[in-house]
Structure formats: C-alpha cells, structure tokens
Write a protein that holds these residues in place. Structure first.
Motif, PDB file in Angstrom:
ATOM      1  N   PHE A  93       4.799   7.174   0.839  1.00  0.00           N
ATOM      2  CA  PHE A  93       5.624   6.035   1.224  1.00  0.00           C
ATOM      3  C   PHE A  93       4.935   4.742   0.810  1.00  0.00           C
ATOM      4  O   PHE A  93       3.736   4.591   0.998  1.00  0.00           O
ATOM      5  N   LYS A  94       5.720   3.820   0.256  1.00  0.00           N
ATOM      6  CA  LYS A  94       5.213   2.504  -0.088  1.00  0.00           C
ATOM      7  C   LYS A  94       5.621   1.547   1.026  1.00  0.00           C
ATOM      8  O   LYS A  94       6.776   1.524   1.450  1.00  0.00           O
ATOM      9  N   VAL A  95       4.685   0.750   1.507  1.00  0.00           N
ATOM     10  CA  VAL A  95       4.931  -0.199   2.585  1.00  0.00           C
ATOM     11  C   VAL A  95       5.618  -1.429   2.000  1.00  0.00           C
ATOM     12  O   VAL A  95       5.052  -2.133   1.165  1.00  0.00           O
ATOM     13  N   LEU A  96       6.860  -1.688   2.430  1.00  0.00           N
ATOM     14  CA  LEU A  96       7.610  -2.851   1.960  1.00  0.00           C
ATOM     15  C   LEU A  96       7.520  -4.020   2.931  1.00  0.00           C
ATOM     16  O   LEU A  96       7.563  -5.174   2.520  1.00  0.00           O
ATOM     17  N   ALA A  97       7.421  -3.706   4.236  1.00  0.00           N
ATOM     18  CA  ALA A  97       7.317  -4.741   5.266  1.00  0.00           C
ATOM     19  C   ALA A  97       6.578  -4.144   6.456  1.00  0.00           C
ATOM     20  O   ALA A  97       6.474  -2.932   6.596  1.00  0.00           O
ATOM     21  N   LEU A 136       8.758  22.493  -1.434  1.00  0.00           N
ATOM     22  CA  LEU A 136       9.361  22.736  -0.132  1.00  0.00           C
ATOM     23  C   LEU A 136      10.453  23.792  -0.235  1.00  0.00           C
ATOM     24  O   LEU A 136      10.521  24.704   0.597  1.00  0.00           O
ATOM     25  N   GLU A 137      11.295  23.696  -1.265  1.00  0.00           N
ATOM     26  CA  GLU A 137      12.357  24.682  -1.458  1.00  0.00           C
ATOM     27  C   GLU A 137      11.767  26.063  -1.722  1.00  0.00           C
ATOM     28  O   GLU A 137      12.257  27.058  -1.208  1.00  0.00           O
ATOM     29  N   MET A 138      10.715  26.115  -2.522  1.00  0.00           N
ATOM     30  CA  MET A 138      10.079  27.398  -2.817  1.00  0.00           C
ATOM     31  C   MET A 138       9.482  28.026  -1.555  1.00  0.00           C
ATOM     32  O   MET A 138       9.560  29.225  -1.360  1.00  0.00           O
ATOM     33  N   SER A 139       8.905  27.215  -0.698  1.00  0.00           N
ATOM     34  CA  SER A 139       8.321  27.765   0.529  1.00  0.00           C
ATOM     35  C   SER A 139       9.413  28.270   1.457  1.00  0.00           C
ATOM     36  O   SER A 139       9.224  29.262   2.163  1.00  0.00           O
ATOM     37  N   LYS A 140      10.576  27.607   1.460  1.00  0.00           N
ATOM     38  CA  LYS A 140      11.693  28.089   2.271  1.00  0.00           C
ATOM     39  C   LYS A 140      12.190  29.435   1.770  1.00  0.00           C
ATOM     40  O   LYS A 140      12.459  30.345   2.550  1.00  0.00           O
ATOM     41  N   LEU A 141      12.307  29.557   0.444  1.00  0.00           N
ATOM     42  CA  LEU A 141      12.786  30.803  -0.136  1.00  0.00           C
ATOM     43  C   LEU A 141      11.779  31.930   0.020  1.00  0.00           C
ATOM     44  O   LEU A 141      12.148  33.072   0.230  1.00  0.00           O
ATOM     45  N   SER A 142      10.502  31.624  -0.084  1.00  0.00           N
ATOM     46  CA  SER A 142       9.477  32.658   0.024  1.00  0.00           C
ATOM     47  C   SER A 142       9.407  33.222   1.433  1.00  0.00           C
ATOM     48  O   SER A 142       8.921  34.323   1.634  1.00  0.00           O
ATOM     49  N   LEU A 175      10.084   0.667   4.316  1.00  0.00           N
ATOM     50  CA  LEU A 175       9.329   1.648   3.531  1.00  0.00           C
ATOM     51  C   LEU A 175      10.186   2.159   2.390  1.00  0.00           C
ATOM     52  O   LEU A 175      11.411   2.113   2.435  1.00  0.00           O
ATOM     53  N   GLU A 176       9.511   2.628   1.360  1.00  0.00           N
ATOM     54  CA  GLU A 176      10.180   3.230   0.210  1.00  0.00           C
ATOM     55  C   GLU A 176       9.572   4.598  -0.015  1.00  0.00           C
ATOM     56  O   GLU A 176       8.345   4.738  -0.105  1.00  0.00           O
ATOM     57  N   ASN A 177      10.414   5.609  -0.080  1.00  0.00           N
ATOM     58  CA  ASN A 177       9.941   6.968  -0.300  1.00  0.00           C
ATOM     59  C   ASN A 177       9.652   7.148  -1.785  1.00  0.00           C
ATOM     60  O   ASN A 177      10.555   7.127  -2.607  1.00  0.00           O
ATOM     61  N   VAL A 178       8.378   7.305  -2.128  1.00  0.00           N
ATOM     62  CA  VAL A 178       7.969   7.496  -3.517  1.00  0.00           C
ATOM     63  C   VAL A 178       7.384   8.896  -3.723  1.00  0.00           C
ATOM     64  O   VAL A 178       6.546   9.110  -4.590  1.00  0.00           O
ATOM     65  N   THR A 179       7.861   9.849  -2.929  1.00  0.00           N
ATOM     66  CA  THR A 179       7.389  11.232  -3.015  1.00  0.00           C
ATOM     67  C   THR A 179       7.838  11.821  -4.344  1.00  0.00           C
ATOM     68  O   THR A 179       9.012  11.734  -4.696  1.00  0.00           O
ATOM     69  N   PRO A 180       6.907  12.449  -5.101  1.00  0.00           N
ATOM     70  CA  PRO A 180       7.287  13.042  -6.387  1.00  0.00           C
ATOM     71  C   PRO A 180       8.252  14.217  -6.187  1.00  0.00           C
ATOM     72  O   PRO A 180       8.167  14.927  -5.186  1.00  0.00           O
ATOM     73  N   PRO A 181       9.173  14.445  -7.126  1.00  0.00           N
ATOM     74  CA  PRO A 181      10.141  15.544  -7.005  1.00  0.00           C
ATOM     75  C   PRO A 181       9.485  16.914  -6.916  1.00  0.00           C
ATOM     76  O   PRO A 181      10.054  17.839  -6.341  1.00  0.00           O
ATOM     77  N   GLU A 182       8.269  17.062  -7.462  1.00  0.00           N
ATOM     78  CA  GLU A 182       7.581  18.353  -7.404  1.00  0.00           C
ATOM     79  C   GLU A 182       7.336  18.784  -5.954  1.00  0.00           C
ATOM     80  O   GLU A 182       7.327  19.974  -5.637  1.00  0.00           O
ATOM     81  N   GLU A 204       0.837  -1.198   0.000  1.00  0.00           N
ATOM     82  CA  GLU A 204       0.000   0.000   0.000  1.00  0.00           C
ATOM     83  C   GLU A 204       0.873   1.250   0.000  1.00  0.00           C
ATOM     84  O   GLU A 204       1.992   1.243   0.499  1.00  0.00           O
ATOM     85  N   ILE A 205       0.328   2.322  -0.558  1.00  0.00           N
ATOM     86  CA  ILE A 205       1.046   3.597  -0.608  1.00  0.00           C
ATOM     87  C   ILE A 205       0.312   4.598   0.280  1.00  0.00           C
ATOM     88  O   ILE A 205      -0.887   4.831   0.115  1.00  0.00           O
ATOM     89  N   LEU A 206       1.061   5.180   1.215  1.00  0.00           N
ATOM     90  CA  LEU A 206       0.502   6.150   2.153  1.00  0.00           C
ATOM     91  C   LEU A 206       0.885   7.556   1.715  1.00  0.00           C
ATOM     92  O   LEU A 206       2.025   7.794   1.318  1.00  0.00           O
ATOM     93  N   GLN A 207      -0.067   8.486   1.792  1.00  0.00           N
ATOM     94  CA  GLN A 207       0.214   9.900   1.565  1.00  0.00           C
ATOM     95  C   GLN A 207       0.104  10.585   2.925  1.00  0.00           C
ATOM     96  O   GLN A 207      -0.946  10.515   3.565  1.00  0.00           O
TER      97      GLN A 207
END
Length: 134
Positions: A61-65, A92-98, A80-87, A48-51
């Motif tokens: 995150f994808k549940v591996l075990a 996150l970087e834009m919010s830090k800069l703003s 777990l496997e981090n499947v967060t999209p690069p966008e 399963e993939i958790l958001q």
C-alpha cells in the motif's frame, strides 16, 4: 500533522480490524517499509510504501494521506493506494485451489461450502478440456 504512528494509520484505513491486531502484526514482523520491519510506534509519512504480509500473500500500500481516527470504508481510497503486484493475487488463487487438491487425509468429509467450490472448480476445468467431444 505530517507523521502518524503506523499502527494507528493501518487501523484508521481499515487494513486491520483493530489497532491491537495492527500492533501485533508489526511486532511479529509482518509489516515492513522499504524492506525493514516496522515497530508499531514507527512514524510514517505520505508517499511511503508499506508491505503487509497476510499469509499467503503480501499486500503493498502507498500512503496517500495521513489519518489517526477510523474512517468509513468509502473514504479509504483517498488515504491509500493498493500497489500489490498481480503475482500476489495469482498466488492467492493458487493457494485456494491447492486446498482442494492437497486435502490432508483424515480431515473428514468436505463441508457443504467446500463441496460446492470443488464442484465449481471441476465444472470450470471440464469446460476448458480440449478433448471433450460432446
């Protein structure tokens, strides 16, 4: 063991610092599986993939075990496997800069850390300036 409570798993894999915080995130609707918000007692399975929304971004995150007990940080990649999209990371970087650009009036002077980060940001943008004729 083919099912585990979602709050236990998120705590065991170190997504959240405590199980209470993991359960609160579920209750606030910040955790979803397949677009459906999950209660803390929701049982999860492998694959399963958790958001998980941790403003300003949403981690995936994808549940591996499955695991019920807390583990060391070195062992978490096997669960777990981090499947967060690069966008999301770009956002996150834009919010830090703003935070520097949109500093609210009346917040006072920047802290030492904020000043150093602002100077680093200015140096980085000056290095990219194509009209610099030094």
């Amino acid at each position: 063991m083919n099912e585990v409570r979602i709050d236990k798993w998120m705590w065991a894999t170190r997504i959240f610092k405590t199980r209470t915080i993991a359960a609160e995130a579920c209750k606030k609707g910040r955790v979803s599986i397949g677009g459906v918000t999950a209660k803390p007692s929701r049982m999860i399975r492998v694959g399963e993939i958790l958001q998980i929304r941790k403003p300003p971004m949403t981690f995936s995150f994808k549940v591996l075990a499955l695991a019920e007990s807390r583990m060391s940080a070195k062992l978490t990649p096997g669960y777990l496997e981090n499947v967060t999209p690069p966008e999301q990371y770009e956002m996150l970087e834009m919010s830090k800069l703003s935070g520097f650009v949109d500093r609210a009036r009346g917040l006072g002077r920047p802290t030492k850390k904020e000043r150093r980060e602002l100077e680093q940001f200015k140096d980085d943008t000056d290095a990219l300036n194509p009209f610099d004729f030094d």
